[in-house]
Design a protein around this motif. Sequence first.
Motif, PDB file in Angstrom:
ATOM      1  N   ARG A 136     -13.022 -13.287 -18.590  1.00 13.49           N
ATOM      2  CA  ARG A 136     -14.149 -13.497 -17.691  1.00 13.49           C
ATOM      3  C   ARG A 136     -15.086 -14.569 -18.233  1.00 13.49           C
ATOM      4  NH1 ARG A 136     -14.186  -7.554 -15.915  1.00 13.49           N
ATOM      5  NH2 ARG A 136     -13.697  -7.719 -13.706  1.00 13.49           N
ATOM      6  N   ALA A 137     -15.226 -14.655 -19.574  1.00  8.72           N
ATOM      7  CA  ALA A 137     -16.074 -15.687 -20.168  1.00  8.72           C
ATOM      8  C   ALA A 137     -15.558 -17.081 -19.829  1.00  8.72           C
ATOM      9  CB  ALA A 137     -16.149 -15.496 -21.679  1.00  8.72           C
ATOM     10  N   LEU A 138     -14.230 -17.192 -19.661  1.00  8.21           N
ATOM     11  CA  LEU A 138     -13.634 -18.498 -19.374  1.00  8.21           C
ATOM     12  C   LEU A 138     -13.628 -18.822 -17.881  1.00  8.21           C
ATOM     13  CD1 LEU A 138     -10.557 -18.340 -21.784  1.00  8.21           C
ATOM     14  CD2 LEU A 138     -12.651 -19.690 -22.089  1.00  8.21           C
ATOM     15  N   THR A 139     -13.573 -17.794 -17.038  1.00  8.84           N
ATOM     16  CA  THR A 139     -13.354 -18.045 -15.605  1.00  8.84           C
ATOM     17  C   THR A 139     -14.491 -17.593 -14.700  1.00  8.84           C
ATOM     18  OG1 THR A 139     -12.214 -15.916 -15.325  1.00  8.84           O
ATOM     19  CG2 THR A 139     -10.856 -17.803 -15.949  1.00  8.84           C
ATOM     20  N   ALA A 140     -15.335 -16.677 -15.152  1.00  8.84           N
ATOM     21  CA  ALA A 140     -16.343 -16.097 -14.263  1.00  8.84           C
ATOM     22  C   ALA A 140     -17.643 -16.880 -14.295  1.00  8.84           C
ATOM     23  CB  ALA A 140     -16.604 -14.647 -14.661  1.00  8.84           C
ATOM     24  N   SER A 141     -18.508 -16.587 -13.331  1.00 11.28           N
ATOM     25  CA  SER A 141     -19.845 -17.160 -13.319  1.00 11.28           C
ATOM     26  C   SER A 141     -20.660 -16.588 -14.470  1.00 11.28           C
ATOM     27  CB  SER A 141     -20.531 -16.854 -11.994  1.00 11.28           C
ATOM     28  OG  SER A 141     -20.768 -15.453 -11.886  1.00 11.28           O
ATOM     29  N   ARG A 142     -21.789 -17.223 -14.765  1.00  9.22           N
ATOM     30  CA  ARG A 142     -22.637 -16.712 -15.840  1.00  9.22           C
ATOM     31  C   ARG A 142     -23.141 -15.308 -15.518  1.00  9.22           C
ATOM     32  NH1 ARG A 142     -26.424 -21.908 -17.588  1.00  9.22           N
ATOM     33  NH2 ARG A 142     -24.719 -23.222 -18.389  1.00  9.22           N
ATOM     34  N   ALA A 143     -23.491 -15.072 -14.263  1.00 12.29           N
ATOM     35  CA  ALA A 143     -23.981 -13.749 -13.875  1.00 12.29           C
ATOM     36  C   ALA A 143     -22.901 -12.686 -14.076  1.00 12.29           C
ATOM     37  CB  ALA A 143     -24.445 -13.765 -12.422  1.00 12.29           C
ATOM     38  N   GLU A 144     -21.662 -13.017 -13.712  1.00  9.72           N
ATOM     39  CA  GLU A 144     -20.559 -12.071 -13.874  1.00  9.72           C
ATOM     40  C   GLU A 144     -20.277 -11.818 -15.353  1.00  9.72           C
ATOM     41  OE1 GLU A 144     -17.147  -9.637 -12.923  1.00  9.72           O
ATOM     42  OE2 GLU A 144     -19.090 -10.105 -12.045  1.00  9.72           O
ATOM     43  N   ALA A 145     -20.327 -12.865 -16.166  1.00 12.99           N
ATOM     44  CA  ALA A 145     -20.111 -12.705 -17.603  1.00 12.99           C
ATOM     45  C   ALA A 145     -21.208 -11.839 -18.223  1.00 12.99           C
ATOM     46  CB  ALA A 145     -20.066 -14.068 -18.283  1.00 12.99           C
ATOM     47  N   ARG A 146     -22.461 -12.021 -17.771  1.00  7.79           N
ATOM     48  CA  ARG A 146     -23.558 -11.186 -18.281  1.00  7.79           C
ATOM     49  C   ARG A 146     -23.370  -9.730 -17.870  1.00  7.79           C
ATOM     50  NH1 ARG A 146     -26.837 -15.690 -16.825  1.00  7.79           N
ATOM     51  NH2 ARG A 146     -27.380 -14.676 -14.858  1.00  7.79           N
ATOM     52  N   ARG A 147     -22.910  -9.506 -16.622  1.00 10.62           N
ATOM     53  CA  ARG A 147     -22.667  -8.138 -16.168  1.00 10.62           C
ATOM     54  C   ARG A 147     -21.611  -7.459 -17.031  1.00 10.62           C
ATOM     55  NH1 ARG A 147     -19.039  -5.406 -14.233  1.00 10.62           N
ATOM     56  NH2 ARG A 147     -17.673  -7.219 -14.089  1.00 10.62           N
ATOM     57  N   HIS A 148     -20.532  -8.181 -17.285  1.00  9.39           N
ATOM     58  CA  HIS A 148     -19.442  -7.634 -18.091  1.00  9.39           C
ATOM     59  C   HIS A 148     -19.922  -7.328 -19.509  1.00  9.39           C
ATOM     60  CE1 HIS A 148     -15.553  -7.348 -20.144  1.00  9.39           C
ATOM     61  NE2 HIS A 148     -14.990  -7.248 -18.963  1.00  9.39           N
ATOM     62  N   ALA A 149     -20.709  -8.228 -20.098  1.00  8.80           N
ATOM     63  CA  ALA A 149     -21.226  -8.007 -21.450  1.00  8.80           C
ATOM     64  C   ALA A 149     -22.153  -6.793 -21.488  1.00  8.80           C
ATOM     65  CB  ALA A 149     -21.954  -9.252 -21.940  1.00  8.80           C
ATOM     66  N   ALA A 150     -22.958  -6.616 -20.441  1.00 10.64           N
ATOM     67  CA  ALA A 150     -23.865  -5.476 -20.381  1.00 10.64           C
ATOM     68  C   ALA A 150     -23.088  -4.161 -20.321  1.00 10.64           C
ATOM     69  CB  ALA A 150     -24.792  -5.605 -19.174  1.00 10.64           C
ATOM     70  N   VAL A 151     -22.010  -4.136 -19.528  1.00 13.67           N
ATOM     71  CA  VAL A 151     -21.167  -2.936 -19.454  1.00 13.67           C
ATOM     72  C   VAL A 151     -20.526  -2.659 -20.819  1.00 13.67           C
ATOM     73  CG1 VAL A 151     -19.063  -1.973 -18.457  1.00 13.67           C
ATOM     74  CG2 VAL A 151     -20.740  -3.097 -16.981  1.00 13.67           C
ATOM     75  N   ASP A 152     -20.043  -3.696 -21.479  1.00 16.51           N
ATOM     76  CA  ASP A 152     -19.443  -3.526 -22.802  1.00 16.51           C
ATOM     77  C   ASP A 152     -20.432  -2.888 -23.776  1.00 16.51           C
ATOM     78  OD1 ASP A 152     -16.961  -4.488 -22.159  1.00 16.51           O
ATOM     79  OD2 ASP A 152     -17.224  -6.451 -23.102  1.00 16.51           O
ATOM     80  N   GLU A 153     -21.698  -3.296 -23.703  1.00 15.67           N
ATOM     81  CA  GLU A 153     -22.694  -2.753 -24.622  1.00 15.67           C
ATOM     82  C   GLU A 153     -23.006  -1.293 -24.312  1.00 15.67           C
ATOM     83  OE1 GLU A 153     -25.959  -5.109 -25.919  1.00 15.67           O
ATOM     84  OE2 GLU A 153     -25.104  -6.936 -25.095  1.00 15.67           O
ATOM     85  N   ILE A 154     -23.034  -0.941 -23.032  1.00 18.35           N
ATOM     86  CA  ILE A 154     -23.224   0.460 -22.670  1.00 18.35           C
ATOM     87  C   ILE A 154     -22.079   1.308 -23.217  1.00 18.35           C
ATOM     88  CG2 ILE A 154     -23.197   2.090 -20.738  1.00 18.35           C
ATOM     89  CD1 ILE A 154     -24.767   0.016 -19.129  1.00 18.35           C
ATOM     90  N   MET A 155     -20.846   0.823 -23.008  1.00 13.51           N
ATOM     91  CA  MET A 155     -19.693   1.588 -23.483  1.00 13.51           C
ATOM     92  C   MET A 155     -19.663   1.665 -25.009  1.00 13.51           C
ATOM     93  SD  MET A 155     -18.503   2.707 -20.783  1.00 13.51           S
ATOM     94  CE  MET A 155     -17.152   3.568 -21.590  1.00 13.51           C
ATOM     95  N   ALA A 156     -20.082   0.595 -25.690  1.00 12.75           N
ATOM     96  CA  ALA A 156     -20.118   0.619 -27.154  1.00 12.75           C
ATOM     97  C   ALA A 156     -21.099   1.677 -27.655  1.00 12.75           C
ATOM     98  CB  ALA A 156     -20.501  -0.763 -27.691  1.00 12.75           C
ATOM     99  N   ALA A 157     -22.214   1.858 -26.930  1.00 11.24           N
ATOM    100  CA  ALA A 157     -23.180   2.882 -27.319  1.00 11.24           C
ATOM    101  C   ALA A 157     -22.576   4.279 -27.190  1.00 11.24           C
ATOM    102  CB  ALA A 157     -24.439   2.762 -26.456  1.00 11.24           C
ATOM    103  N   TYR A 158     -21.843   4.525 -26.109  1.00 13.04           N
ATOM    104  CA  TYR A 158     -21.174   5.816 -25.944  1.00 13.04           C
ATOM    105  C   TYR A 158     -20.090   6.011 -27.002  1.00 13.04           C
ATOM    106  CZ  TYR A 158     -23.422   7.157 -21.583  1.00 13.04           C
ATOM    107  OH  TYR A 158     -24.343   7.553 -20.645  1.00 13.04           O
ATOM    108  N   GLN A 159     -19.356   4.947 -27.309  1.00 12.50           N
ATOM    109  CA  GLN A 159     -18.297   5.048 -28.317  1.00 12.50           C
ATOM    110  C   GLN A 159     -18.877   5.368 -29.691  1.00 12.50           C
ATOM    111  OE1 GLN A 159     -16.659   1.187 -27.654  1.00 12.50           O
ATOM    112  NE2 GLN A 159     -15.733   1.792 -25.688  1.00 12.50           N
TER     113      GLN A 159
END
Length: 241
Positions: free
Chosen positions: A177-200
Motif C-alpha cells: 500500500r505504501a507503494l501504490t496507495a494514496s497518502r490518506a490510504e497509507a496513513r489509514r493502514h499505518a493507523a490500523v497497524d498501530e492499533i493491532m500492535a497495541a493489542y498484540q
Amino acid sequence: MNDWTTSHDRVLAQRNAEGWMFLIEAARDLRTTGAIAPSGTALARALTDPVRAQAPRPLAVLEAGAGTGPVTRALIPQLSRGSRLDIVEANPRFAARLRDLVTTHPHLAARPAQVTVHQTYVEQLDTDQRYDVIVSGLPLTNFTPVQVDRIMARYLELLHPGGTLTYFAYLGTRRARALTASRAEARRHAAVDEIMAAYQRTYATGRWTVWANLPPACVWHLQRPLVSVEHPEPQFNGARR
C-alpha cells in the motif's frame, strides 16, 4: 473415473467457484467481504488450532467473517458433542451459502442446532453468550481505525476470561500500500497497524507465518486475561477520529 478422481474434481470445482464468488463480492462491497480470497487449507488449520488443542472438551466457538466457509469446514469436524458454533457473516449472499453448508454437512446431520449462522456485523451481534475461542476471518487492515478498535473491543468482550482470539493478516500489505496507495490510504493502514500492535503487545500468546497460503499470512493468537487489564492505547495520534 474412480471415486477419488470424482471427489478431487468436485473439491477443485468448489474452490474455483468460491474464488470467483469472492472476487465478485469484493468488487461489490469490500466491507462485507473483507478478504481478497478464500482461506487456504493451511491457513484454515492454523486459525482453528485453538479449537483442536482443547478437544474433546465442549467449547463455545464464534467464527466472524466466515465468507464462503473454508474455515467453517475446518471447524465443524472439530466440534465435540456439547460444543456450539456461532457464525457471523454480514454479506447476505455468503450468509445464505453458509446456511446451506450447515444444513448439508454430514457431521451435523444428527445435531443441526449445534451451528447457527447470524447475518450481521460482529460489533452488532446480539448475544449474552461468551466464547472459549473466537476465529476471525476479517482482514482488519481493510477497515478504518475506528472500526478496528470497535471490532477488537467486541472480540475481547465476547471471550470468556482465558479465552483465545485467533486471526490473520496478509504479509506485505503495508509495504504494497505504501507503494501504490494514496497518502490518506497509507496513513489509514499505518493507523490500523498501530492499533493491532497495541493489542498484540497486551494480549498475544503466539504468532505463526503460513507460507502455504496465497497470499502468505501471519496468524496471531490473543488471549483475554483471567483478570481485567487496561484497554491498550495505540501509540499515535488520530486513531479514534
